[in-house]
Design a protein around this motif. Structure first.
Motif, PDB file in Angstrom:
ATOM      1  N   ASP A   1      -1.716 -13.119  11.262  1.00  0.00           N
ATOM      2  CA  ASP A   1      -2.556 -11.926  11.059  1.00  0.00           C
ATOM      3  C   ASP A   1      -3.669 -12.251  10.060  1.00  0.00           C
ATOM      4  N   GLY A   2      -3.905 -13.528   9.847  1.00  0.00           N
ATOM      5  CA  GLY A   2      -5.057 -13.924   9.049  1.00  0.00           C
ATOM      6  C   GLY A   2      -5.107 -13.312   7.680  1.00  0.00           C
ATOM      7  N   GLY A   3      -3.947 -12.961   7.128  1.00  0.00           N
ATOM      8  CA  GLY A   3      -3.917 -12.471   5.748  1.00  0.00           C
ATOM      9  C   GLY A   3      -4.558 -11.113   5.597  1.00  0.00           C
ATOM     10  N   ARG A   4      -4.700 -10.355   6.721  1.00  0.00           N
ATOM     11  CA  ARG A   4      -5.330  -9.017   6.635  1.00  0.00           C
ATOM     12  C   ARG A   4      -4.548  -8.134   5.669  1.00  0.00           C
ATOM     13  N   HIS A   5      -3.234  -8.441   5.516  1.00  0.00           N
ATOM     14  CA  HIS A   5      -2.407  -7.490   4.738  1.00  0.00           C
ATOM     15  C   HIS A   5      -2.223  -7.955   3.312  1.00  0.00           C
ATOM     16  N   ASN A   6      -3.266  -8.616   2.705  1.00  0.00           N
ATOM     17  CA  ASN A   6      -3.052  -9.106   1.359  1.00  0.00           C
ATOM     18  C   ASN A   6      -3.100  -7.995   0.330  1.00  0.00           C
ATOM     19  N   ALA A   7      -4.056  -7.084   0.503  1.00  0.00           N
ATOM     20  CA  ALA A   7      -4.157  -6.029  -0.515  1.00  0.00           C
ATOM     21  C   ALA A   7      -2.849  -5.246  -0.537  1.00  0.00           C
ATOM     22  N   LEU A   8      -2.460  -4.874  -1.757  1.00  0.00           N
ATOM     23  CA  LEU A   8      -1.185  -4.184  -1.971  1.00  0.00           C
ATOM     24  C   LEU A   8      -1.088  -2.920  -1.118  1.00  0.00           C
ATOM     25  N   ASP A   9      -2.153  -2.136  -1.094  1.00  0.00           N
ATOM     26  CA  ASP A   9      -2.101  -0.890  -0.310  1.00  0.00           C
ATOM     27  C   ASP A   9      -1.967  -1.171   1.185  1.00  0.00           C
ATOM     28  N   ASP A  10      -2.680  -2.218   1.645  1.00  0.00           N
ATOM     29  CA  ASP A  10      -2.568  -2.574   3.071  1.00  0.00           C
ATOM     30  C   ASP A  10      -1.119  -2.935   3.386  1.00  0.00           C
ATOM     31  N   ALA A  11      -0.526  -3.705   2.491  1.00  0.00           N
ATOM     32  CA  ALA A  11       0.856  -4.140   2.708  1.00  0.00           C
ATOM     33  C   ALA A  11       1.794  -2.937   2.778  1.00  0.00           C
ATOM     34  N   LEU A  12       1.575  -1.994   1.863  1.00  0.00           N
ATOM     35  CA  LEU A  12       2.439  -0.788   1.861  1.00  0.00           C
ATOM     36  C   LEU A  12       2.283  -0.020   3.176  1.00  0.00           C
TER      37      LEU A  12
ATOM     38  N   GLU B   1       8.378  -4.263  -5.482  1.00  0.00           N
ATOM     39  CA  GLU B   1       8.571  -3.137  -6.407  1.00  0.00           C
ATOM     40  C   GLU B   1       8.163  -1.820  -5.760  1.00  0.00           C
ATOM     41  N   ARG B   2       6.997  -1.826  -5.097  1.00  0.00           N
ATOM     42  CA  ARG B   2       6.513  -0.559  -4.515  1.00  0.00           C
ATOM     43  C   ARG B   2       7.272  -0.203  -3.240  1.00  0.00           C
ATOM     44  N   LEU B   3       7.639  -1.196  -2.443  1.00  0.00           N
ATOM     45  CA  LEU B   3       8.406  -0.902  -1.209  1.00  0.00           C
ATOM     46  C   LEU B   3       9.730  -0.234  -1.551  1.00  0.00           C
ATOM     47  N   VAL B   4      10.373  -0.765  -2.607  1.00  0.00           N
ATOM     48  CA  VAL B   4      11.673  -0.225  -3.003  1.00  0.00           C
ATOM     49  C   VAL B   4      11.493   1.172  -3.605  1.00  0.00           C
ATOM     50  N   ARG B   5      10.557   1.293  -4.530  1.00  0.00           N
ATOM     51  CA  ARG B   5      10.375   2.559  -5.272  1.00  0.00           C
ATOM     52  C   ARG B   5       9.820   3.658  -4.348  1.00  0.00           C
ATOM     53  N   GLU B   6       8.787   3.333  -3.550  1.00  0.00           N
ATOM     54  CA  GLU B   6       8.106   4.397  -2.801  1.00  0.00           C
ATOM     55  C   GLU B   6       8.701   4.631  -1.411  1.00  0.00           C
ATOM     56  N   LEU B   7       9.246   3.556  -0.795  1.00  0.00           N
ATOM     57  CA  LEU B   7       9.748   3.750   0.585  1.00  0.00           C
ATOM     58  C   LEU B   7      11.259   3.611   0.672  1.00  0.00           C
ATOM     59  N   ASP B   8      11.888   3.260  -0.471  1.00  0.00           N
ATOM     60  CA  ASP B   8      13.331   3.018  -0.470  1.00  0.00           C
ATOM     61  C   ASP B   8      13.721   2.089   0.685  1.00  0.00           C
ATOM     62  N   ALA B   9      12.862   1.093   0.919  1.00  0.00           N
ATOM     63  CA  ALA B   9      13.063   0.213   2.076  1.00  0.00           C
ATOM     64  C   ALA B   9      14.119  -0.848   1.788  1.00  0.00           C
ATOM     65  N   LEU B  10      14.795  -1.301   2.854  1.00  0.00           N
ATOM     66  CA  LEU B  10      15.658  -2.478   2.746  1.00  0.00           C
ATOM     67  C   LEU B  10      14.717  -3.675   2.866  1.00  0.00           C
TER      68      LEU B  10
END
Ligand SMILES: Nc1nc2[nH]c(SCCc3ccc(S(N)(=O)=O)cc3)nc2c(=O)[nH]1
Length: 282
Positions: free
Chosen positions: A32-43, A85-94
């Motif tokens: 994906d050519g690193g499109r998801h580098n920005a933290l918000d994009d990743a979230l 940190e944000r995936l766990v805190r904001e999405l409670d993701a595994l």
């Protein structure tokens, strides 16, 4: 059927096949050519994969595609920890951590990651101890060599499925000796890691044999060159081939399928599972 996998504060029900979504936070993510580098994009990307049915989000800060060179531990920490940190805190993701670095394993576990996914099967110094002390389940993947040299004329003196099984025997024994209980282990044949296309194709066709370990199998074939070589498709046109492979993997006992395209794969896996539930000898 494997009992639920204890992943930190999450339980992963593996009585039916699950889909793991790939979240690359490397600049040269191979597809994906690193499109998801920005933290918000990743979230946002993770949120979408969870909404599409991903049971786990796999985060990798080191590109391990062929030819990639390892990153420094600090660089890997800087890339993955803010996202974990944000995936766990904001999405409670595994969250699964695609790393071989002991330090990343320790820090990600303390931030609430639920699984360690090590393409090097805990062979780097300190990795086995870090994984053992984390208390998290660990995916042990088969790879010969390193990303820098694994595809330079890979060859095996025995059928590929036997080479992979022998590797699992050794790694499982090492883990148990280090106090990492067997019921925390997941096995992965490592498609595309030190294997020619014919190795990958035979490995999938004979994969049922690897269920004899009585441990959950994880497979990752999404957008990989085994699809490109057979179908002569570029990376962005490999979804149909990938769905066929995901289907065959589930038919042969895979319980976690690691993919980029979560929604379509969830449907293919669920469709396959529905058929297997009816009339397959229990
Ligand atoms: N457990 C597990 N973790 C994984 N992490 C990755 S990153 C993919 C690296 C890559 C890209 C492309 C090719 S190729 N030349 O076959 O197209 C090989 C490896 N993969 C896997 C996998 O399978 N399992």
């Amino acid at each position: 059927a494997p009992h639920p996998l204890r992943c930190g504060r999450h339980q992963l029900d593996l009585s039916y096949p699950r889909v793991m979504g790939i979240l690359n936070v490397t600049p040269d993510s191979f597809s994906d050519g690193g499109r998801h580098n920005a933290l918000d994009d990743a979230l946002r990307h993770a949120e979408r994969m969870l909404a599409e049915g991903a049971a786990v989000i796999d985060i990798g800060g080191e590109s391990t595609r062929p030819g990639a060179t390892p990153v420094s531990p600090q660089e890997e920490l800087d890339r993955v920890l803010p996202v974990v940190e944000r995936l766990v805190r904001e999405l409670d993701a595994l969250v699964s951590l695609d790393t071989s670095q002991p330090q990343v394993m320790r820090e990600a576990a303390s931030l609430g990651a639920g699984m360690i996914n090590d393409v090097r099967g805990l062979r780097w110094p300190g990795a086995l101890e870090a994984a053992a002390v984390s208390g998290l389940p660990v995916c042990l993947m088969h790879m010969v060599g390193e990303p820098t040299d694994m595809q330079l004329s890979p060859h095996y003196d025995m059928p590929i499925e036997d080479a992979v099984a022998a590797f699992f025997e050794t790694r499982i024994a090492e883990c148990e000796a280090a106090g990492l209980r067997r019921d925390r282990l997941v096995l992965d044949p490592g498609f595309g890691f030190g294997k020619r296309v014919e190795h990958n194709l035979r490995l999938l066709n004979r994969m049922q044999q690897l269920t004899d370990f009585g441990l959950p199998l994880l497979v990752g074939m999404s957008r990989k060159s085994m699809i490109g070589k057979v179908l002569a498709r570029p990376v962005e046109e490999r979804l149909p081939g990938g769905l066929a492979l995901a289907t065959m993997a589930v038919e042969r006992g895979a319980r976690i399928v690691r993919v980029h395209d979560v929604g379509p794969t969830v449907d293919a896996v669920n469709m396959t599972w529905a058929v297997l539930q009816e009339g397959t000898d229990a």
